[in-house]
Design a protein around this motif. Structure first.
Motif, PDB file in Angstrom:
ATOM      1  N   VAL A 198       0.475  -1.344   0.000  1.00 26.12           N
ATOM      2  CA  VAL A 198       0.066  -0.233   0.353  1.00 26.12           C
ATOM      3  C   VAL A 198       0.877   1.310   0.040  1.00 26.12           C
ATOM      4  N   SER A 199       0.873   2.024  -0.755  1.00 26.26           N
ATOM      5  CA  SER A 199       1.030   2.980  -1.182  1.00 26.26           C
ATOM      6  C   SER A 199       1.097   4.763  -0.127  1.00 26.26           C
ATOM      7  N   GLU A 201      -0.304   7.478  -0.335  1.00 23.00           N
ATOM      8  CA  GLU A 201      -1.176   7.491  -0.480  1.00 23.00           C
ATOM      9  C   GLU A 201      -2.355   6.719  -0.259  1.00 23.00           C
ATOM     10  N   GLN A 202      -2.325   5.543  -0.777  1.00 19.78           N
ATOM     11  CA  GLN A 202      -3.076   4.742  -0.909  1.00 19.78           C
ATOM     12  C   GLN A 202      -3.286   5.082   0.753  1.00 19.78           C
TER      13      GLN A 202
END
Length: 524
Positions: A198-199, A201-202
């Motif tokens: 998961v980035s 931003e995510q």
């Protein structure tokens, strides 16, 4: 109301079969009322026909008639002409008969040998007035009866509508909870990387999903709490608790919300605070509601502080402060009302139902505390509430005060001591206490006594005490049928007494002090 003097001709029906008595009474009537019109009939049947065909102001009836005798004449005439006052004429003075005749509906009772024009005038005038007032009262009573029936019908409809609305709220709330739980669980799984990396931003977006789902979950909790408060079904499991433990239990959820909304969260708990006596789940709910409100309305950068400190001799104060926009002075009391909301430009999208503060205040009251707010526009707000320290005497005083304030009539408290066998292990002890807490309602109290005993203060009058004890035993037997770890032990029940909370509040406090040993339980 002097009807006899207002009419130009008083219409009188005389029922008399004896000609001599008839003539004598007629002469007296004409002297008493010179303009009256007297019609004489000789039997009851003829009188009933005359009443049906003509209007009369008063009826004078002999008790001895060819077709009727005694009180039967009175009953028949009262039924046949309820619109006319009836005066009984008789040849013999009989006090018992006169009382019975008046009880059957006659307005007066006159002995023929004692009749005079003055007596007739007074008797007829009063009879007409009394009869008119009685008929007026009957009409008023009938009107009241019809209005009462109408009100009962409306109340039944309102009660049905209220129950329908409450059931709808309960059903909708429970239906919301399942998908909300799924959303929050899946968002958490994604944020933990279960489905892949998961980035940053995510992760931020998943945090927003969790935050808004949490808002909806809190709204569902608010609706359920309102429904339970309205129906009186919201229970209260009050016991000695540590303030730090209550705050620590709800802090992770509050901290996650603060992180998502980039708000600094501080916690300040004074050392050495005594235990409080409360329902920790309800108090935690109050802290969550206040903290969520504070986080919503902080400025940028936002700061919220949860603090706990001693407040006077008998209370601990818990406060939630923020650096938000503040609340106008004229709105600071209004915001505790149900569905009330303060209009603000900050975070307008985070509006709820306006239930949180009202529910928080109700839950604080349920725990014998008080809520307050201090706010300055442009600087921030501080919502605080108090909780009583673990001092049974003081807790009992507040319990009694709350009961007295919540009852319009007489409120009663019964004290019941529960004991179990001395060799019962601690696990069963805890199960018994949980059972007793489950049995009680929000207007009841439970204190733990030494030597495996409990003291119950229940809002039950002496007349209903046997029903309560039967319910206690019935529910214990019901639980024992399905209890995998074996049945609960037999209870030794002792009723300490029943008191009127308005008349003898101090007696209840003294009884609690004696049972618990006040000097050992109050923490200074």
């Amino acid at each position: 109301m002097v009807i006899a003097e207002q009419k130009t001709q008083l219409r009188i029906l005389l029922i008399e079969d004896d000609c001599v008595d008839g003539e004598s009474v007629t002469r007296s009537l004409n002297k008493a009322f010179p303009n009256c019109g007297v019609r004489r009939v000789r039997c009851l049947g003829e009188a009933i026909g005359a009443v049906a065909a003509s209007e009369f102001d008063v009826v004078l009836a002999d008790l001895s008639l060819p077709d009727s005798r005694g009180l039967d004449s009175v009953v028949t005439m009262v039924q046949a002409c309820p619109q006319n006052p009836l005066i009984v004429l008789t040849g013999h003075a009989d006090d018992e008969l006169s009382i019975t005749a008046i009880a059957e509906g006659a307005q007066d009772y006159l002995v023929k040998g004692r009749i005079s024009p003055e007596l007739l005038q007074r008797s007829i005038r009063y009879a007409i007035q009394r009869h008119a007032m009685l008929r007026h009262n009957d009409q008023l009573l009938e009107t009241l009866r019809q209005r009462d029936l109408l009100l009962q019908n409306k109340n039944q409809k309102l009660e049905k509508a209220c129950k329908t609305a409450q059931k709808f709220v309960d059903n909708v709330s429970h239906e919301f909870r399942t998908p909300l739980t799924v959303i929050m669980e899946y968002a958490s799984l994604l944020a933990d990387g279960i489905a892949g990396p998961v980035s940053e931003e995510q992760a931020k977006l998943l945090g927003v999903i969790d935050d808004r789902a949490s808002d909806l979950n809190n709204m569902v909790d608010d609706m359920l709490d309102v429904s339970k408060l309205e129906s009186g079904l919201l229970g209260a499991s009050r016991s000695p608790c540590k303030v730090a433990d209550i705050i620590d239990h709800v802090l992770p959820a509050i901290r996650r919300k603060a992180i998502v909304r980039e708000v600094q969260l501080d916690v300040e708990i004074d050392e050495g605070l005594p235990d409080v006596f409360c329902d920790p789940a309800k108090v935690g709910r109050v802290i969550v509601n206040l903290a969520i409100n504070a986080i919503k309305f902080t400025r940028n950068p936002g700061r919220v502080c949860i603090s706990a400190r001693r407040h006077g001799e008998d209370d601990i104060s818990i406060a939630v402060s923020d650096n938000g926009v503040g609340i106008p002075a004229d709105r600071q009391r209004e915001i505790f009302q149900r569905f009330a909301q303060v209009k603000t430009e900050i975070r307008d999208s985070t509006k709820g139902f306006g239930l949180g503060l009202n529910i928080a205040q109700e839950l604080v009251d349920l725990n014998f505390g008080k809520m307050d707010v201090e706010s300055t526009e442009g600087e921030g707000s501080s919502f605080s509430f108090t909780l009583p320290i673990n001092c049974p005497g003081e807790v009992t005083r507040r319990f009694i005060s709350r009961m007295a304030a919540g009852h319009e009539g007489e409120a009663a408290v019964s004290a019941i001591a529960i004991a179990i066998e001395d060799d019962t292990n601690e696990s069963v002890m805890r199960d018994v206490e949980r059972f007793l807490v489950h049995l009680l309602r929000q207007n009841d109290l439970i204190f733990t006594l030494p030597n495996r005993q409990w003291l119950l203060l229940v809002s039950v009058p002496s007349i209903a005490l046997d029903d309560f004890l039967m319910r206690l035993n019935k529910e214990r037997l019901q639980i024992n049928r399905n209890r995998p770890r074996g049945p609960l032990p037999e209870f030794q029940v002792r009723v300490e007494g029943t008191w009127n909370v308005a008349e003898r509040p101090q007696d209840i406090v003294q009884m609690v002090d004696q049972q618990l040993g006040e000097e050992n339980y109050c923490v200074a």
